[in-house]
Design an enzyme around this catalytic site. Structure first.
Site, PDB file in Angstrom:
ATOM      1  NE  ARG A   1      -5.884  -6.583  22.275  1.00  0.00           N
ATOM      2  CZ  ARG A   1      -5.033  -6.326  23.252  1.00  0.00           C
ATOM      3  NH1 ARG A   1      -5.380  -6.624  24.493  1.00  0.00           N
ATOM      4  NH2 ARG A   1      -3.864  -5.780  23.013  1.00  0.00           N
TER       5      ARG A   1
ATOM      6  CG  HIS B   1      -2.991  -2.279  22.520  1.00  0.00           C
ATOM      7  ND1 HIS B   1      -4.184  -2.341  23.203  1.00  0.00           N
ATOM      8  CD2 HIS B   1      -3.253  -2.735  21.259  1.00  0.00           C
ATOM      9  CE1 HIS B   1      -5.142  -2.791  22.390  1.00  0.00           C
ATOM     10  NE2 HIS B   1      -4.592  -3.042  21.211  1.00  0.00           N
TER      11      HIS B   1
ATOM     12  NE  ARG C   1      -2.444  -9.216  22.143  1.00  0.00           N
ATOM     13  CZ  ARG C   1      -1.817  -8.464  23.032  1.00  0.00           C
ATOM     14  NH1 ARG C   1      -1.800  -8.830  24.314  1.00  0.00           N
ATOM     15  NH2 ARG C   1      -1.204  -7.352  22.670  1.00  0.00           N
TER      16      ARG C   1
ATOM     17  CE1 TYR D   1      -9.399  -2.056  18.264  1.00  0.00           C
ATOM     18  CE2 TYR D   1      -7.160  -1.847  19.073  1.00  0.00           C
ATOM     19  CZ  TYR D   1      -8.136  -2.578  18.445  1.00  0.00           C
ATOM     20  OH  TYR D   1      -7.860  -3.840  17.990  1.00  0.00           O
TER      21      TYR D   1
ATOM     22  CE  LYS E   1       0.250 -10.025  17.753  1.00  0.00           C
ATOM     23  NZ  LYS E   1      -0.866  -9.471  16.951  1.00  0.00           N
TER      24      LYS E   1
ATOM     25  CG  HIS F   1      -9.580  -8.230  18.197  1.00  0.00           C
ATOM     26  ND1 HIS F   1      -8.392  -8.420  18.881  1.00  0.00           N
ATOM     27  CD2 HIS F   1      -9.570  -6.937  17.788  1.00  0.00           C
ATOM     28  CE1 HIS F   1      -7.694  -7.293  18.875  1.00  0.00           C
ATOM     29  NE2 HIS F   1      -8.382  -6.383  18.223  1.00  0.00           N
TER      30      HIS F   1
END
Length: 343
Positions: A295, A318, A185, A327, A212, A292
């Site tokens: 990533r 994730h 990120r 993805y 995050k 982004h």
């Protein structure tokens, strides 16, 4: 302490006047610096301690706090209050359905729910009325979110192929390749310090101190392996590090227009600027790329190469396969494509 106004002040330090009874929202008089509390605690704890407010604020990252404030500002400016009824929240969402995307409305709903929980109230956002309103908005206006276009290996080669030994280009190459290889990120990438990056025989071991999905700072380590010379993240980072006078402090730093390297950390917004600047160089449409994209690019490329989802998640951090699924779907779109087998 005498009541001076009908105001609501929450743990995050901002207040809003309570709306008129015509909004059908339950209101209550509060005093001084009182925070939103469960009704049964109002008499016993008329003022929340400053340390409590500080800890509540610390429970959220600064960026999350800003988003939370902004979301509630929208609700308060419209006339909402905390606590609110399900009807008020449903009306609020309906009033903004034509001007804001469903994803934005969903985020506002989550913030309103959080504000109720912080105050000790049951959240009306889980009611069938609010949920049905959101379903209706999605069915009427669609719910597709605009996502950053993944950067592929070919894109990276086009973006960095003509780089020279100028400090900015050396830094940008390291930033792009490390960002891609780590599936970072933006906040993780610019938050790295040199002390977090260790060179070993296989490549680099990078420690992410906080992210995050790791708000408590437990940290996690990921490996960045050596790659082919033209797109090797390890060699690119070592070349950038060699330009720095001190191998401590922020790993990625600002550079002025004269090529002078600052001791100050690069911002998250700057990552997006770097990606788009070099997308132009590679004759790509810059508006569809963002920070982004690095990533997303790793996740999509790894899925296309047949890497198991759990291995991708161990690199990108994730929280679940569900978050990674979009993805993987994009990456596997052309693998065993049904039309390709018959055309």
């Amino acid at each position: 302490m005498a009541a001076t106004a009908r105001m609501q002040v929450n743990h995050f330090g901002f207040s809003r006047p309570i709306s008129s009874p015509s909004r059908r929202c339950v209101s209550m008089p509060v005093t001084g610096k009182m925070s939103i509390l469960a009704p049964q605690l109002q008499d016993q704890i008329p003022v929340v301690a400053r340390t409590t407010q500080d800890f509540v604020r610390s429970s959220m990252a600064e960026a999350s706090q800003r988003a939370f404030r902004s979301d509630l500002d929208q609700f308060f400016a419209w006339g909402g209050t905390v606590p609110a009824t399900a009807g008020i929240i449903a009306d609020f969402l309906a009033a903004h359905a034509t001007t804001h995307k469903p994803a934005t409305l969903a985020r506002w709903t989550a913030s309103i729910s959080k504000a109720h929980r912080i105050g000790g109230y049951d959240s009306p956002t889980s009611s069938e009325l609010v949920r049905a309103t959101m379903r209706g908005i999605r069915r009427t206006y669609g719910s597709d979110q605009r996502r950053a276009t993944p950067i592929t290996r070919a894109n990276l080669l086009a973006m960095t192929g003509a780089f020279t030994d100028r400090p900015k280009q050396v830094r940008d190459k390291a930033l792009l390749l490390i960002g891609f290889a780590g599936g970072f990120r933006r906040s993780e990438l610019v938050g790295l310090d040199h002390e977090d990056i260790v060179l070993v025989e296989e490549g680099l071991i990078i420690t992410i101190r906080r992210s995050k999905t790791d708000q408590f700072g437990e940290g996690r380590k990921i490996g960045i392996p050596y790659g082919r010379p033209t797109l090797c993240p390890v060699r690119a980072f070592l070349a950038w590090k060699a330009l720095l006078e001190h191998g401590t402090g922020p790993a990625f730093r600002r550079i002025d227009r004269h090529g002078n390297i600052s001791p100050h950390r690069l911002s998250g917004e700057a990552v997006c600027e770097v990606v788009r600047q070099h997308a132009v160089t590679a004759c790509l449409e810059p508006s569809i790329y963002s920070g982004h994209s690095l990533r997303a690019g790793l996740a999509t490329s790894a899925a296309r190469a047949g890497v198991p989802s759990w291995k991708i998640r161990s690199q990108t951090g994730h929280a679940s396969d569900a978050m990674l699924a979009r993805y993987i779907r994009d990456g596997e779109m052309w693998v065993g494509n049904a039309a390709g087998a018959v055309l």
